[in-house]
Write an enzyme that holds these catalytic residues in place. Structure first.
Site: not given
Ligand SMILES: CC[C@H](C)[C@H](NC(=O)C[C@H](O)[C@H](CC1CCCCC1)NC(=O)CCNC(=O)[C@H](Cc1ccccc1)NC(=O)N1CCC(N)CC1)C(=O)NCc1cnc(C)nc1N
Length: 329
Positions: A35, A219
């Site tokens: 990630d 990302d």
């Molecule tokens: C240094 C960065 C920090 C650690 C953190 N980074 C991120 O959130 C971005 C990071 O790339 C994370 C990494 C994911 C986390 C869940 C597990 C898979 C990896 N990406 C996301 O959260 C983007 C949204 N999620 C996704 O894109 C998930 C990924 C997934 C896929 C399959 C199964 C499970 C999860 N997939 C989906 O939402 N979809 C896939 C399925 C589809 N039908 C709908 C869309 C952050 O910004 N946190 C601050 C934060 C906290 N709270 C919130 C509300 N927003 C925030 N940004």
């Protein structure tokens, strides 16, 4: 020295990509989600509640002769999709694609949210973001790549994600044969922990690029291409059956539609995402309604060039020069 690891889509919708990682001595192999949008290496472990860990491969530090508890250290992370996890920390040998870091912080989960419990194809995440994003307290830890960078032939890695095929993460070298076009480089902003950059313009269906810049992050941990509403509307205005579906929380359309391509300018080159990659998946098995790979970033507040965009390119994450390279595939 270099490393090269294969990575595979987790399901028919390319929802996430799975890469095997060896941890400890003897090696315990865990499937992790690499990630570039976060900076923690955390795993399901012998310390994860049994009910939560059921179905997951776990890491047992007690079975590794090279594991050491990082006393007094803890971590807690929340992601953009509201999933979360937390726990304590060990250091151990971590090998990715044949390259080993002897003392890597391995964050062991004592708590994981429901999404992770249900996502049994992965046993955790390997963060490839900038160290500033690491959540370990009282002292932040380095990512696996940050620890490896000085020993790699070059302080960079590439992501070559593919639709329904095996791709690769390469460390320390650029295999230019993976690309069809030249690599366009642009400065990367790592201040928030992400790989931030600015695209210089975009176009729909092969038209000439406009000059509306788009600032966002590259990302690998985000499935979709998430952009401002005006860009999303400009795209779907070309898709006859497109409409916003409340229950799906996104734009859907007839699966039979011939979707236009989406292009963006970066580093002097143009990356074109074929329409076929934007037709992500039926909203449910057998449905003739499909969910769009391009969706709005309005409620996140940051544009995310996730897997849908990355699949169209070979992407160079160049830490040494604080820059991102994009080449058409
Ligand atoms: C240094 C960065 C920090 C650690 C953190 N980074 C991120 O959130 C971005 C990071 O790339 C994370 C990494 C994911 C986390 C869940 C597990 C898979 C990896 N990406 C996301 O959260 C983007 C949204 N999620 C996704 O894109 C998930 C990924 C997934 C896929 C399959 C199964 C499970 C999860 N997939 C989906 O939402 N979809 C896939 C399925 C589809 N039908 C709908 C869309 C952050 O910004 N946190 C601050 C934060 C906290 N709270 C919130 C509300 N927003 C925030 N940004």
């Amino acid at each position: 020295q270099t490393g090269s690891a294969n990575t595979n889509p987790s399901d028919s919708a390319d929802d996430e990509y799975i890469t095997n990682v060896s941890i400890g001595t003897p090696a315990q192999v865990l499937p992790l989600d690499f990630d570039t949008g976060s900076s923690d290496l955390w795993v399901f472990s012998s310390e994860t509640p049994k009910s939560s860990a059921s179905g997951h491969v776990t890491y047992s530090p007690s079975k590794s002769s090279t594991a050491k508890k990082l006393s007094g250290a803890s971590w807690s992370i929340t992601y953009g999709d509201h999933s979360s996890s937390s726990g304590d920390v060990y250091t151990d040998k971590v090998t990715v694609g044949g390259f080993s870091v002897s003392s890597q912080a391995v964050e062991s989960a004592t708590k994981v949210s429901t999404q992770f419990v249900q996502d049994t194809v992965i046993s955790g995440l390997l963060g490839l973001g900038f160290d500033v994003g690491n959540t370990v307290k009282p002292r932040a830890q380095k990512t696996w790549f940050s620890n490896a960078a000085n020993s790699l032939a070059q302080p960079l890695f590439t992501a070559d994600l593919k639709h329904q095929q095996t791709g690769s993460y390469n460390f320390g070298f650029i295999d230019t044969t993976l690309a069809k076009g030249p690599i366009g480089y642009t400065p990367a902003d790592g201040s928030e922990g992400y790989w931030g950059f600015t695209a210089t313009g975009y176009s729909v269906g092969g038209a000439k690029l406009n000059r509306n810049s788009i600032t966002g992050i590259a990302d690998t941990g985000t499935t979709l291409l998430l952009l401002d509403d005006d860009v999303v509307n400009a795209y779907y205005n070309n898709v006859e059956s497109a409409q916003y579906d409340d229950s799906q929380q996104g734009v859907v359309f007839d699966c039979s539609e011939d979707l236009p391509s989406f292009s963006f300018g970066v580093g002097g080159t143009t990356i074109t995402i074929p329409g076929s990659l934007i037709n992500l998946t039926p909203v449910s098995d057998g449905s003739s309604t499909c969910f769009g790979g391009l969706q709005s970033s309005a409620d996140i507040g940051i544009n995310i060039f996730g897997d849908v965009a990355l699949k169209a390119a070979l992407v160079v994450f160049d830490l040494g020069n604080e820059r991102l390279g994009w080449a058409q595939k």
